[in-house]
Design a protein around this motif. Structure first.
Motif, PDB file in Angstrom:
ATOM      1  N   THR A  14       0.809  -1.220   0.000  1.00  0.00           N
ATOM      2  CA  THR A  14       0.000   0.000   0.000  1.00  0.00           C
ATOM      3  C   THR A  14       0.840   1.266   0.000  1.00  0.00           C
ATOM      4  O   THR A  14       0.333   2.334  -0.312  1.00  0.00           O
ATOM      5  CB  THR A  14      -0.939   0.036   1.224  1.00  0.00           C
ATOM      6  OG1 THR A  14      -0.146  -0.052   2.406  1.00  0.00           O
ATOM      7  CG2 THR A  14      -1.930  -1.099   1.173  1.00  0.00           C
ATOM      8  N   GLY A  15       2.107   1.137   0.383  1.00  0.00           N
ATOM      9  CA  GLY A  15       2.960   2.322   0.399  1.00  0.00           C
ATOM     10  C   GLY A  15       4.419   1.931   0.408  1.00  0.00           C
ATOM     11  O   GLY A  15       4.787   0.880   0.920  1.00  0.00           O
ATOM     12  N   ILE A  16       5.250   2.810  -0.161  1.00  0.00           N
ATOM     13  CA  ILE A  16       6.686   2.545  -0.219  1.00  0.00           C
ATOM     14  C   ILE A  16       7.415   3.766   0.335  1.00  0.00           C
ATOM     15  O   ILE A  16       7.092   4.907  -0.014  1.00  0.00           O
ATOM     16  CB  ILE A  16       7.138   2.243  -1.662  1.00  0.00           C
ATOM     17  CG1 ILE A  16       6.516   0.921  -2.114  1.00  0.00           C
ATOM     18  CG2 ILE A  16       8.651   2.199  -1.756  1.00  0.00           C
ATOM     19  CD1 ILE A  16       6.890   0.496  -3.503  1.00  0.00           C
ATOM     20  N   THR A  17       8.389   3.498   1.216  1.00  0.00           N
ATOM     21  CA  THR A  17       9.236   4.561   1.756  1.00  0.00           C
ATOM     22  C   THR A  17      10.686   4.196   1.465  1.00  0.00           C
ATOM     23  O   THR A  17      10.963   3.122   0.922  1.00  0.00           O
ATOM     24  CB  THR A  17       9.052   4.702   3.275  1.00  0.00           C
ATOM     25  OG1 THR A  17       9.519   3.515   3.912  1.00  0.00           O
ATOM     26  CG2 THR A  17       7.595   4.931   3.638  1.00  0.00           C
ATOM     27  N   ASN A  18      11.608   5.072   1.873  1.00  0.00           N
ATOM     28  CA  ASN A  18      13.015   4.760   1.618  1.00  0.00           C
ATOM     29  C   ASN A  18      13.537   3.675   2.550  1.00  0.00           C
ATOM     30  O   ASN A  18      14.599   3.121   2.326  1.00  0.00           O
ATOM     31  CB  ASN A  18      13.878   6.020   1.736  1.00  0.00           C
ATOM     32  CG  ASN A  18      13.742   6.671   3.099  1.00  0.00           C
ATOM     33  OD1 ASN A  18      12.874   6.327   3.885  1.00  0.00           O
ATOM     34  ND2 ASN A  18      14.605   7.626   3.372  1.00  0.00           N
TER      35      ASN A  18
END
Length: 153
Positions: A14-18
């Motif tokens: 649902t979401g991608i971060t570093n």
């Protein structure tokens, strides 16, 4: 189906971060796959491996009291029977060959087994090593600054 440590589940990114990717699990809960748990090899950019909307199989690593869920994609891919990690490390690594082992092995000279060391002995050895390192560090830094009695002006 409750979310338990060790269980394998299907989820949707649902979401991608570093630092990782958030994955929606069954029952509407969300967990985090840390970037180090995405693939067996080094992952510089997580976007090379995952995209929002991807369906992934994850293994639950931990469930904290505050509701945070730690997940792993690479551990979900390992073979059953517990030999996955041994197998993975055994294949790609070069064998040691005939190199001598320079590390101490905690055995006495007659090879009768591990040497029993008391807490006091361990603490004494630790303090001695620590003092030696500190002395060496002080000696190196003082020479670079000009010593203790250097005049400033």
């Amino acid at each position: 189906m409750s979310i338990e440590v060790g269980s394998k589940l299907q989820g949707k990114v649902t979401g991608i971060t570093n630092f990782g990717a958030f994955v929606e699990l069954p029952e509407g809960k969300t967990g985090l796959v840390h970037i180090s748990e995405v693939a067996d090899n080094y992952v510089k950019d997580i976007n090379d491996h995952l995209k929002v909307g991807d369906q992934v199989e994850v293994k639950v690593l931990n469930v904290e009291k505050d509701g945070k869920i730690g997940l792993s994609i690479k551990k979900a891919k390992e073979r059953e029977g517990g030999e996955g990690e041994q197998q993975r490390y055994g294949q790609g690594r070069p064998q040691r060959g005939n190199r001598p082992n320079n590390r101490p092995n905690n055995r006495d000279r007659n090879d009768r087994g591990p040497v029993k060391e008391t807490f006091e002995q361990k603490m004494s050895r630790f303090l001695k090593d620590s003092e030696d390192r500190l002395t060496s560090l002080k000696r190196n830094t003082e020479s670079k600054r000009g010593g203790r009695g250097a005049r400033r002006g």
